[in-house]
Design an enzyme around this catalytic site. Structure first.
Site, PDB file in Angstrom:
ATOM      1  N   TRP A 184       0.833  -1.212   0.000  1.00  0.00           N
ATOM      2  CA  TRP A 184       0.000   0.000   0.000  1.00  0.00           C
ATOM      3  C   TRP A 184       0.864   1.257   0.000  1.00  0.00           C
ATOM      4  O   TRP A 184       0.587   2.214  -0.721  1.00  0.00           O
ATOM      5  CB  TRP A 184      -0.964   0.017   1.187  1.00  0.00           C
TER       6      TRP A 184
ATOM      7  N   ASP B 274      -1.402   7.259   5.964  1.00  0.00           N
ATOM      8  CA  ASP B 274      -2.473   6.329   5.614  1.00  0.00           C
ATOM      9  C   ASP B 274      -2.701   5.471   6.847  1.00  0.00           C
ATOM     10  O   ASP B 274      -1.838   4.681   7.233  1.00  0.00           O
ATOM     11  CB  ASP B 274      -2.026   5.481   4.413  1.00  0.00           C
TER      12      ASP B 274
ATOM     13  N   LYS C  20     -11.614  -1.124   7.047  1.00  0.00           N
ATOM     14  CA  LYS C  20     -10.713  -1.948   7.845  1.00  0.00           C
ATOM     15  C   LYS C  20     -11.050  -1.866   9.338  1.00  0.00           C
ATOM     16  O   LYS C  20     -10.812  -2.808  10.057  1.00  0.00           O
ATOM     17  CB  LYS C  20      -9.255  -1.530   7.627  1.00  0.00           C
TER      18      LYS C  20
HETATM   19  C1  LIG Z   1      -6.777  -1.731   2.232  1.00  0.00           C
HETATM   20  C2  LIG Z   1      -5.780  -0.659   2.290  1.00  0.00           C
HETATM   21  C3  LIG Z   1      -5.723   0.346   1.300  1.00  0.00           C
HETATM   22  C4  LIG Z   1      -6.609   0.339   0.076  1.00  0.00           C
HETATM   23  O1  LIG Z   1      -7.911   0.629   0.389  1.00  0.00           O
HETATM   24  P1  LIG Z   1      -9.033   0.713  -0.733  1.00  0.00           P
HETATM   25  O2  LIG Z   1     -10.139   1.417  -0.022  1.00  0.00           O
HETATM   26  O3  LIG Z   1      -9.363  -0.698  -1.116  1.00  0.00           O
HETATM   27  O4  LIG Z   1      -8.505   1.480  -1.883  1.00  0.00           O
HETATM   28  C5  LIG Z   1      -4.796   1.345   1.450  1.00  0.00           C
HETATM   29  N1  LIG Z   1      -3.960   1.381   2.498  1.00  0.00           N
HETATM   30  C6  LIG Z   1      -3.977   0.441   3.466  1.00  0.00           C
HETATM   31  C7  LIG Z   1      -3.028   0.533   4.615  1.00  0.00           C
HETATM   32  C8  LIG Z   1      -4.888  -0.616   3.388  1.00  0.00           C
HETATM   33  O5  LIG Z   1      -4.917  -1.548   4.342  1.00  0.00           O
END
Ligand SMILES: *Cc1c(COP(=O)(O)O)cnc(C)c1O
Length: 357
Positions: A100, A167, A191
């Protein structure tokens, strides 16, 4: 269907309280006689929910007035591009701690000058790089606090000489965060704080407006701050479920209380991995994630992997397959995962060891 224990990496398990409230709202949203699926986002009832959601974010994370929170569609992956569009003028550095993080960097490189300041790919991203120096002339430094795929986590709020952007898709609301240390925090809701379909972005307002490029209206955070996330139709249903999830979090004592629980759950599982002769953890101990626990069969036991999957499945364990880039197992212990679920997994691992003694 027997009892299941869900350890999915995302979309995550959600609290039953939030699901029950959602079922009611699907039938009748706040006594309007209209389903939440059909409620106009321009009604007073919806605006109340939107305001409540924003207020819960601010209260639970103690977000200072310098920052605003917005909710948008498009997934965290689209935020990789938003970040660069809104903050990258001359140069930005990224901490490359996994897939990511790397994808975020690649999106920024499509916009301007961005580079990896440090990278843990040499050991398949099983640790968080340390000891690098952050130049002071950067527009921002980007980190991924929890590396969902590899089970590593930055559990502290870094002191950073340049604007810090994080993020936090997979560990937001799992612990208190000092929001004042970040120019921006963002992530997908699916998540830890809701269903798929909505992202959150907490932005320090005075960090915006520093780039000279043209930013399309929909990609400009200022648009969404000004219009309170209602410039266009917001993901109404996902925001509703997120609001109920945050209400639940507040009702059990907020991020401090959940942090304690998350630490207990993670300790239970890591202790078992370290004790059990059948398994070994893959992440460096000091960087172990409280959210995603990654492990594999111990050396010499690799051929028992499929057997353990079948054994665990028969006992109701769901979603413990590791990401294809790591293999083995991954149990995601997000906020709504209960201690009893982790205890069930631990018991399952102990029984499996006994079978093979
Ligand atoms: C799942 C995830 C993403 C991507 O998320 P989407 O909403 O599917 O684009 C980005 N960063 C992290 C740390 C993730 O776990």
């Amino acid at each position: 269907m027997g009892k299941v224990h869900v350890f999915n990496a995302g979309p995550c398990v959600l609290p039953q309280e939030a699901i029950d409230k959602t079922i009611e709202a699907l039938k009748d949203f706040k006594g309007t006689g209209i389903s939440v699926l059909s409620i106009s986002h321009r009604t007073k009832e919806w605006e109340e929910t939107m305001n409540e959601c924003r207020a819960l974010w601010k209260e639970l994370l103690n977000i200072p007035d310098t920052h605003e929170v917005v909710f948008l569609g498009g997934g965290a992956s689209l935020q990789f591009l938003y970040v660069a569009m809104n903050f990258l003028e001359k140069k930005a550095a990224y901490l490359d701690t996994g897939v990511w993080a790397h994808k975020a960097l690649q999106q920024a490189q499509g916009i301007g000058d961005a580079y990896a300041i440090a990278c843990s790919k040499d050991k398949n991203y099983t640790y968080i790089p340390k000891g690098y120096e952050i130049p002071t002339d950067l527009d921002y430094f980007h980190i991924t606090t929890n590396n969902t795929i590899y089970g590593t986590e930055i559990k502290e709020d870094y002191d950073c000489p340049v604007p810090l952007i994080a993020d936090m898709s997979s560990d937001i609301m799992s612990r208190p965060v000092d929001v004042s240390k970040y120019a921006m925090i963002y992530g997908g809701a699916q998540k830890n704080v809701g269903p798929a379909g909505v992202i959150f972005a907490i932005i320090r307002k005075d960090a915006l407006g520093k780039v000279s490029r043209y930013i399309p209206t929909m990609l400009d955070y200022k648009t969404h701050i000004e219009k309170e996330s209602m410039f266009n139709t917001p993901p109404v249903f996902a925001i509703y479920v997120m609001t109920e999830t945050l209400r639940w979090l507040k009702s059990i004592g907020g991020v401090k209380a959940i942090q304690k629980l998350n630490e207990e759950k993670a300790a239970l599982l890591y202790n078992e991995i370290d004790r059990n002769s059948m398994f070994v953890g893959t992440a460096a101990k000091e960087d172990r994630s409280l959210m995603n626990v990654c492990f594999v069969m111990a050396p010499g036991k690799e051929d028992l992997q499929d057997e353990f999957f079948a054994f665990a499945k028969a006992q109701g364990m769901v979603g413990i397959k590791g990401h294809r880039s790591v293999g083995g197992f991954r149990a995601s212990l997000y906020n709504a995962c209960k201690k009893e679920d982790v205890e069930a997994l631990v018991a399952c691992m102990q029984e499996f060891e006994k079978l093979h003694k």
